[in-house]
Design a protein around this motif. Structure first.
Motif, mmCIF file in Angstrom:
data_model
loop_
_atom_site.group_PDB
_atom_site.id
_atom_site.type_symbol
_atom_site.label_atom_id
_atom_site.label_comp_id
_atom_site.label_asym_id
_atom_site.label_seq_id
_atom_site.Cartn_x
_atom_site.Cartn_y
_atom_site.Cartn_z
ATOM 1 N N VAL A 366 0.828 -1.213 0.000
ATOM 2 C CA VAL A 366 0.000 0.000 0.000
ATOM 3 C C VAL A 366 0.863 1.263 0.000
ATOM 4 O O VAL A 366 0.496 2.281 -0.585
ATOM 5 C CB VAL A 366 -1.000 -0.009 1.181
ATOM 6 C CG1 VAL A 366 -0.297 0.229 2.505
ATOM 7 C CG2 VAL A 366 -2.112 0.998 0.944
ATOM 8 N N GLU A 444 6.462 -0.085 10.526
ATOM 9 C CA GLU A 444 6.605 -0.738 11.829
ATOM 10 C C GLU A 444 7.165 0.310 12.787
ATOM 11 O O GLU A 444 7.652 1.355 12.346
ATOM 12 C CB GLU A 444 7.542 -1.937 11.727
ATOM 13 C CG GLU A 444 8.880 -1.542 11.161
ATOM 14 C CD GLU A 444 9.792 -2.728 10.867
ATOM 15 O OE1 GLU A 444 9.892 -3.614 11.716
ATOM 16 O OE2 GLU A 444 10.413 -2.710 9.805
ATOM 17 N N GLU A 473 -5.519 -0.784 5.209
ATOM 18 C CA GLU A 473 -6.945 -0.510 5.375
ATOM 19 C C GLU A 473 -7.254 0.973 5.490
ATOM 20 O O GLU A 473 -8.383 1.387 5.272
ATOM 21 C CB GLU A 473 -7.477 -1.212 6.635
ATOM 22 C CG GLU A 473 -7.481 -2.729 6.569
ATOM 23 C CD GLU A 473 -6.140 -3.361 6.963
ATOM 24 O OE1 GLU A 473 -5.111 -2.646 6.988
ATOM 25 O OE2 GLU A 473 -6.116 -4.570 7.243
ATOM 26 N N ILE A 574 3.094 3.202 19.042
ATOM 27 C CA ILE A 574 2.458 1.976 18.561
ATOM 28 C C ILE A 574 3.251 0.780 19.074
ATOM 29 O O ILE A 574 4.473 0.728 18.942
ATOM 30 C CB ILE A 574 2.400 1.954 17.017
ATOM 31 C CG1 ILE A 574 1.694 3.212 16.485
ATOM 32 C CG2 ILE A 574 1.732 0.682 16.504
ATOM 33 C CD1 ILE A 574 0.235 3.370 16.856
ATOM 34 N N LYS A 583 5.006 -8.692 11.491
ATOM 35 C CA LYS A 583 5.669 -7.839 10.506
ATOM 36 C C LYS A 583 7.084 -8.354 10.333
ATOM 37 O O LYS A 583 7.882 -8.333 11.267
ATOM 38 C CB LYS A 583 5.722 -6.405 11.020
ATOM 39 C CG LYS A 583 4.518 -5.608 10.612
ATOM 40 C CD LYS A 583 4.813 -4.749 9.397
ATOM 41 C CE LYS A 583 3.519 -4.333 8.732
ATOM 42 N NZ LYS A 583 3.659 -3.171 7.863
HETATM 43 C C1 WTA Z 1 2.431 -1.367 11.402
HETATM 44 C C2 WTA Z 1 1.801 -0.293 6.008
HETATM 45 C C3 WTA Z 1 4.417 1.564 14.081
HETATM 46 C C4 WTA Z 1 1.169 -1.469 12.252
HETATM 47 C C5 WTA Z 1 1.598 1.201 5.775
HETATM 48 C C6 WTA Z 1 0.066 -1.533 11.213
HETATM 49 C C7 WTA Z 1 3.517 0.795 12.119
HETATM 50 C C8 WTA Z 1 0.704 -2.323 10.126
HETATM 51 C C9 WTA Z 1 3.872 2.001 11.466
HETATM 52 C C10 WTA Z 1 0.088 -2.052 8.773
HETATM 53 C C11 WTA Z 1 4.568 2.994 12.229
HETATM 54 C C12 WTA Z 1 2.832 0.714 10.056
HETATM 55 N N1 WTA Z 1 4.810 2.726 13.528
HETATM 56 N N2 WTA Z 1 3.792 0.584 13.416
HETATM 57 N N3 WTA Z 1 4.972 4.142 11.699
HETATM 58 N N4 WTA Z 1 3.434 1.908 10.192
HETATM 59 N N5 WTA Z 1 2.890 0.012 11.201
HETATM 60 O O1 WTA Z 1 -1.002 -2.788 6.064
HETATM 61 O O2 WTA Z 1 1.237 -2.671 12.980
HETATM 62 O O3 WTA Z 1 1.430 -3.219 5.442
HETATM 63 O O4 WTA Z 1 -1.101 -2.161 11.680
HETATM 64 O O5 WTA Z 1 0.578 -0.931 5.955
HETATM 65 O O6 WTA Z 1 2.077 -1.910 10.140
HETATM 66 O O7 WTA Z 1 0.826 -2.663 7.750
HETATM 67 P P1 WTA Z 1 0.441 -2.475 6.235
#
Ligand code: WTA
Length: 715
Positions: A366, A444, A473, A574, A583
């Protein structure tokens, strides 16, 4: 940015309870205050003080409709919307009655406004040296390395041509087109071409294997795949077409009718095999089309289809806690409004000010959708795309790219930053990184050590860092510093984005006091929110809206599945996922997905997968595997060994892709279970983290009976 010695306080960085956290030994944080614009190299900030942010945020949450109406006015509409929001929880309709087109907003409107000759995309290929294999109609490759610049006008003509190619293959408004391509400009072109004619795209990350492709194609009811013969990655060629061929065989065997494969010649190393041409496999000449054969058969004029605000723009599959990936649905107007706003404000994007934005994420995720393609093009700030790996041909390729193109904004993942740290300070020091004005992280939690390293060695202590928290999402940023307004604390994504009503609550929906860990929720709808899980209403409702409610009204809150806490300044920290999703190197993986792949191996009886902290990857995958008794009888006297581990790891790679390959495989006679038969994952996590002392030798077969008995009552 001048480090502000300021009030040093003791803060618990990322609560210890969360098993997926990057453990940090720092028990103090520094605060970095936003500096004046000139110092960071900006002409101005869109939002330039904390007071301004607070005022805007307060108003945006008190009257979201007014706020989002103003944001939507930045888009070009074919038909204006009649009202901003219809909210029947958990279903939202934004900008009701309006019609617009995403490709028009990214490309055509800039051409119409006289910006046709400005650069929209700068692309750099991985291989160095002249390559003539790339067969698209782009002709002006430089020899060393491959570099391509596309203007808005060229993008308009390319997307129109590909749109016509898709039409000639029978693609219609409302269809889902699967895209499985390397990081070449044609990938962005293909997405925009879909948007142009109102087909939804479903981009599959190039690292996925054939089973994962087939599964997503079937789920999306997709009849057309756009791919390439191969892609360059770390000096190797990823055999994309071969993977598609294998996926097509699977599709055929499942009775899923795939009508067409459109294939770009990128590497000229992977000619389509005979399989494509044998009639009995149904994948014959009429199903396979080279991009370069089809391109001259159509014109480069194709109008942008007016789309209803709520028409689907794309599907993007993400991992869930069950084995099956979820097709997250995003719609046109809401997605565009949210992504243009977040890109503009979090990165302080200003057209015509010499900015060049580089997000190193693959478009298959995304982050690439929102901040390689849509967010940048909408804001008319050029976006840089790089095809390959950071260590090709050497470990300083990224710094070389930043210096060569004078990148002003660099956006990457903490796992990459930790890798760069390991590779050494001298690599970035060799290159002129003085063009950089702003750094970002995503994916993350970032450990403060990595944050500080990024700040010092990449940002030259002058660039603000935006740690952006969001999800597939949510479409775009949910919490992030605004660089001219919000002071940063390493490891915190700071404050909620405008228009986002975030909170940390307990299970009953009550907001928690400062520094208490709880569930991260969003209390009001926002335009970028997912509209559904494709063909799975139940999963949409139960995953996101079924867990937490407003204690006063009983209305559901959006639950992100992340744990978080707010500190006494209201900053969010977070803590990571609270479901069975991990992750790994910034990529989400459902533990069930890996387990399903393992049990599909004929020798495996049962498998359980957990994450454990890993210095570089954030988390690593540990698989506990019970082999069938048949394996022992067939291999008399042999204990499960490294050879078997390798076999199982390769099996997972083959089924899901290399990103799911377990780092550790441990064999167990049986998996520890509760009386009701649930696998005791917490125990396994402890074992994987080395917390639990197993009384027996753990090198060959684990015996969980002892610990399981001790723990059974707790679960
Ligand atoms: C984690 C990625 C801490 C979180 C954009 C979330 C983060 C999941 C951060 C979504 C951040 C993403 N600090 N945790 N800056 N950015 N996460 O769908 O657990 O691949 O729910 O989207 O990544 O991952 P996705």
């Amino acid at each position: 940015m001048a480090p502000f010695p300021g009030p040093r306080r003791t803060l618990r960085i990322m609560a210890q309870e969360a098993p997926t956290d990057i453990h940090s030994s720092l028990n103090e944080t520094r605060i970095f205050h936003p500096q004046d614009a000139k110092c960071a190299g900006f002409d101005r900030w869109h939002i330039s003080s904390l007071t301004e942010y607070k005022d805007l945020h307060e108003r945006s949450v008190a009257d979201p409709e007014a706020f989002w109406r103003a944001e939507a006015a930045r888009l070009d509409w074919f038909t204006p919307f009649t009202h901003v929001l219809e909210w029947t929880p958990p279903d939202a309709k934004w900008f009701v009655g309006g019609s617009l087109n995403a490709c028009y907003n990214c490309v055509d409107r800039h051409v119409q406004a006289g910006h046709g000759d400005e650069t929209a995309i700068i692309w750099e290929g991985e291989p160095k040296g002249a390559h003539t294999s790339h067969s698209s109609s782009f002709s002006h490759y430089a020899a060393e390395p491959e570099i391509l610049e596309l203007t808005y006008r060229e993008l308009q003509s390319q997307t129109s041509r590909v749109a016509n190619m898709l039409k000639s293959l029978g693609v219609k408004k409302g269809d889902v087109v699967t895209i499985y391509m390397p990081m070449v400009p044609e990938l962005a072109v293909a997405m925009l071409a879909c948007a142009r004619i109102g087909a939804a795209h479903s981009v599959i990350f190039g690292g996925f294997a054939h089973t994962a492709i087939a599964e997503r194609v079937i789920d999306a009811h997709s009849r057309v795949i756009i791919t390439a013969d191969g892609g360059y990655r770390r000096g190797d060629i990823v055999p994309l077409l071969k993977n598609v061929e294998e996926a097509v065989e699977l599709l055929d065997s499942h009775g899923h009718i795939l009508n067409h494969v459109l294939c770009l010649k990128r590497t000229a190393q992977q000619p389509p095999s005979q399989r494509f041409h044998t009639g009995e496999r149904r994948f014959n000449n009429t199903r396979f089309h080279w991009w370069h054969d089809l391109a001259p058969t159509v014109t480069d004029a194709c109008p942008c289809e007016p789309m209803d605000s709520e028409d689907m723009l794309f599907l993007l599959y993400t991992s869930g806690s069950t084995g099956k990936p979820k097709g997250i649905q995003h719609t046109t107007a809401g997605y565009l409004a949210h992504v243009q706003m977040t890109a503009r404000l979090a990165f302080n994007l200003i057209p015509d000010s010499g900015q060049l934005f580089w997000c190193s994420a693959d478009i298959g995720w995304v982050t690439g959708h929102s901040y390689v393609v849509y967010g940048l093009l909408m804001n008319r700030v050029p976006t840089l795309m790089y095809e390959g790996a950071p260590n090709a041909p050497s470990n300083d390729r990224f710094w070389e790219i930043i210096a060569r193109h004078k990148v002003t904004h660099f956006y990457t993942a903490p796992t990459a930053i930790r890798t760069f740290m390991k590779w050494g300070n001298e690599l970035p020091a060799k290159h002129d990184l003085s063009s950089l004005k702003l750094l970002g992280t995503v994916g993350e939690p970032i450990n403060p050590e990595a944050w500080i390293w990024y700040h010092e060695h990449i940002g030259g202590k002058r660039c603000p860092i935006v740690d952006t928290y969001w999800q597939t999402e949510t479409a775009g940023h949910i919490c992030t510093p605004l660089p001219g307004a919000i002071a940063t604390k390493p490891g915190s994504c700071t404050l909620p984005m405008l228009g986002i009503d975030a909170a940390v609550v307990n299970e009953s929906g009550h907001e928690l006091p400062a520094n208490k860990g709880g569930l991260f929720v969003i209390r009001k709808p926002w335009p970028g929110m997912l509209r559904g899980v494709y063909h799975n209403r139940e999963r949409f409702v139960s995953n996101y809206w079924g867990r937490v409610k407003d204690p006063a009204t009983g209305q559901p809150y959006y639950f992100s599945a992340d744990g978080a806490r707010r500190d006494s300044d209201g900053y969010y920290w977070i803590q990571g996922r609270i479901d069975d999703v991990i992750k790994v190197s910034g990529h989400l993986l459902g533990t069930m997905e890996v387990e399903s792949a393992l049990v599909s191996h004929p020798s495996v009886a049962e498998a359980a997968v957990v994450g454990y902290p890993h210095e570089i990857k954030g988390n690593a995958i540990c698989a506990f595997v019970t082999l069938k008794s048949r394996w022992f009888s067939e291999h008399a006297g042999r204990q499960p060994d490294d050879e078997m581990r390798k076999e199982l790891a390769s099996h997972v790679t083959k089924e899901v892709g290399a990103l799911a390959r377990p780092d550790t495989i441990r064999f167990a006679e049986a998996l520890p279970k509760t009386r009701s038969g649930k696998i005791m994952r917490r125990l396994l996590r402890d074992v994987a983290c080395g917390v639990e002392k197993i009384t027996q030798d753990t090198t060959t077969l684990e015996d969980f009976t002892v610990v399981a008995k001790l723990r059974a009552d707790e679960e």
